[in-house]
Design an enzyme around this catalytic site. Sequence first.
Site, PDB file in Angstrom:
ATOM      1  N   GLY A 188     -34.882  14.795  23.341  1.00  0.00           N
ATOM      2  CA  GLY A 188     -33.752  13.869  23.473  1.00  0.00           C
ATOM      3  C   GLY A 188     -32.628  14.464  24.296  1.00  0.00           C
ATOM      4  O   GLY A 188     -31.458  14.321  23.947  1.00  0.00           O
TER       5      GLY A 188
ATOM      6  N   ILE B 151     -25.605  15.158  23.684  1.00  0.00           N
ATOM      7  CA  ILE B 151     -25.688  16.426  22.959  1.00  0.00           C
ATOM      8  C   ILE B 151     -26.907  17.230  23.399  1.00  0.00           C
ATOM      9  O   ILE B 151     -26.825  18.433  23.637  1.00  0.00           O
ATOM     10  CB  ILE B 151     -25.726  16.165  21.440  1.00  0.00           C
ATOM     11  CG1 ILE B 151     -24.381  15.611  20.952  1.00  0.00           C
ATOM     12  CG2 ILE B 151     -26.078  17.443  20.677  1.00  0.00           C
ATOM     13  CD1 ILE B 151     -24.408  15.104  19.520  1.00  0.00           C
TER      14      ILE B 151
ATOM     15  N   ASN C  47     -33.921  17.186  18.615  1.00  0.00           N
ATOM     16  CA  ASN C  47     -32.673  16.433  18.760  1.00  0.00           C
ATOM     17  C   ASN C  47     -32.910  14.939  18.961  1.00  0.00           C
ATOM     18  O   ASN C  47     -32.017  14.135  18.721  1.00  0.00           O
ATOM     19  CB  ASN C  47     -31.870  17.000  19.939  1.00  0.00           C
ATOM     20  CG  ASN C  47     -30.613  16.216  20.230  1.00  0.00           C
ATOM     21  OD1 ASN C  47     -29.658  16.247  19.456  1.00  0.00           O
ATOM     22  ND2 ASN C  47     -30.619  15.482  21.335  1.00  0.00           N
TER      23      ASN C  47
ATOM     24  N   SER D  36     -26.999  14.295  10.773  1.00  0.00           N
ATOM     25  CA  SER D  36     -25.818  13.472  11.043  1.00  0.00           C
ATOM     26  C   SER D  36     -24.938  13.440   9.806  1.00  0.00           C
ATOM     27  O   SER D  36     -25.427  13.609   8.680  1.00  0.00           O
ATOM     28  CB  SER D  36     -26.250  12.035  11.392  1.00  0.00           C
ATOM     29  OG  SER D  36     -25.163  11.136  11.349  1.00  0.00           O
TER      30      SER D  36
ATOM     31  N   TYR E 194     -31.244   4.756   8.918  1.00  0.00           N
ATOM     32  CA  TYR E 194     -30.897   5.917   9.733  1.00  0.00           C
ATOM     33  C   TYR E 194     -30.359   7.053   8.875  1.00  0.00           C
ATOM     34  O   TYR E 194     -30.798   8.201   8.990  1.00  0.00           O
ATOM     35  CB  TYR E 194     -29.866   5.495  10.771  1.00  0.00           C
ATOM     36  CG  TYR E 194     -29.363   6.604  11.657  1.00  0.00           C
ATOM     37  CD1 TYR E 194     -30.103   7.041  12.742  1.00  0.00           C
ATOM     38  CD2 TYR E 194     -28.119   7.205  11.430  1.00  0.00           C
ATOM     39  CE1 TYR E 194     -29.636   8.048  13.576  1.00  0.00           C
ATOM     40  CE2 TYR E 194     -27.637   8.206  12.252  1.00  0.00           C
ATOM     41  CZ  TYR E 194     -28.406   8.624  13.324  1.00  0.00           C
ATOM     42  OH  TYR E 194     -27.934   9.631  14.143  1.00  0.00           O
TER      43      TYR E 194
ATOM     44  N   LYS F 123     -31.763  11.015   8.185  1.00  0.00           N
ATOM     45  CA  LYS F 123     -30.993  12.222   8.470  1.00  0.00           C
ATOM     46  C   LYS F 123     -30.875  13.114   7.237  1.00  0.00           C
ATOM     47  O   LYS F 123     -30.941  14.343   7.339  1.00  0.00           O
ATOM     48  CB  LYS F 123     -29.615  11.840   9.021  1.00  0.00           C
ATOM     49  CG  LYS F 123     -29.676  11.175  10.389  1.00  0.00           C
ATOM     50  CD  LYS F 123     -30.380  12.052  11.417  1.00  0.00           C
ATOM     51  CE  LYS F 123     -30.354  11.467  12.802  1.00  0.00           C
ATOM     52  NZ  LYS F 123     -30.957  12.360  13.824  1.00  0.00           N
TER      53      LYS F 123
END
Length: 255
Positions: A15, A20, A92, A145, A158, A162
């Site tokens: 990613g 980032i 990532n 996250s 999501y 995480k």
Amino acid sequence: MDIASFKGQAAIVTGAGQGIGFEIARQLAAEGAGVVLNDIDALLAQKAAAAITATGGACVAVPGNTADIAVIRQMIAAAVQHFGRLDVAIANAGITLFGDFLTYPQESFNQVLQVNLGGTFFLAQEAAKQMISQGGGGSLLFTSSVTGHQAHKDLAAYGMTKAALEMLAKNLVIELSAHGINVNTVAPGATLTERTLHDPGYEKVWSQITPMGRPATTADIANAVLFLVSGKARHITGQCLIIDGGWTSVSPSPF
């Protein structure tokens, strides 16, 4: 950090076409690592790798969906082919699909799990096997996250993934410590990236509700990542470092 701190090492960053991930890849290459850069967008991956090599870094692009184990194996093979080994793997890549819990579709749920969890789990698995076979240990790092720590509207699926990544890192301490492989996560908060900068109110809102007075930059996140995968952090494993300017301590909603 000493520019020779990653000299002779090879790293995978998924990613990493922008945001980032790109900053992590750029900093690793600047510190002497050979980098395999992945993004699902092939053109973006090629442009990102070219930008790093243009400044003297060693970087090759391996585009593709990290939910596909064949793509993961291509990345491992590229690291060995181009750099002779694999020392660092940074999972990532991830997707964010917003949606109300009561109407959230199964297709979105499965996609979020396949990329965020499956892509990370199997990259860690394949990378660990390569590190064990070559000897000398290594470092795995997962991008979590703040939504894995604090509830956030329309991000049930999501946020669940995480939080799960942080538990995966803890569990792999049992599996991989004997091989000299450490495993950690970082949990970024609001961060200024190409994606978030498209929202005209993003920086203003998050500057108001973040105790440190601003969202993170990609460099803020990458600086922490490089420490955790460096030789200076070899005795740190199974941990999550939250990088959010203090937001999770107070957690005001941006809505």
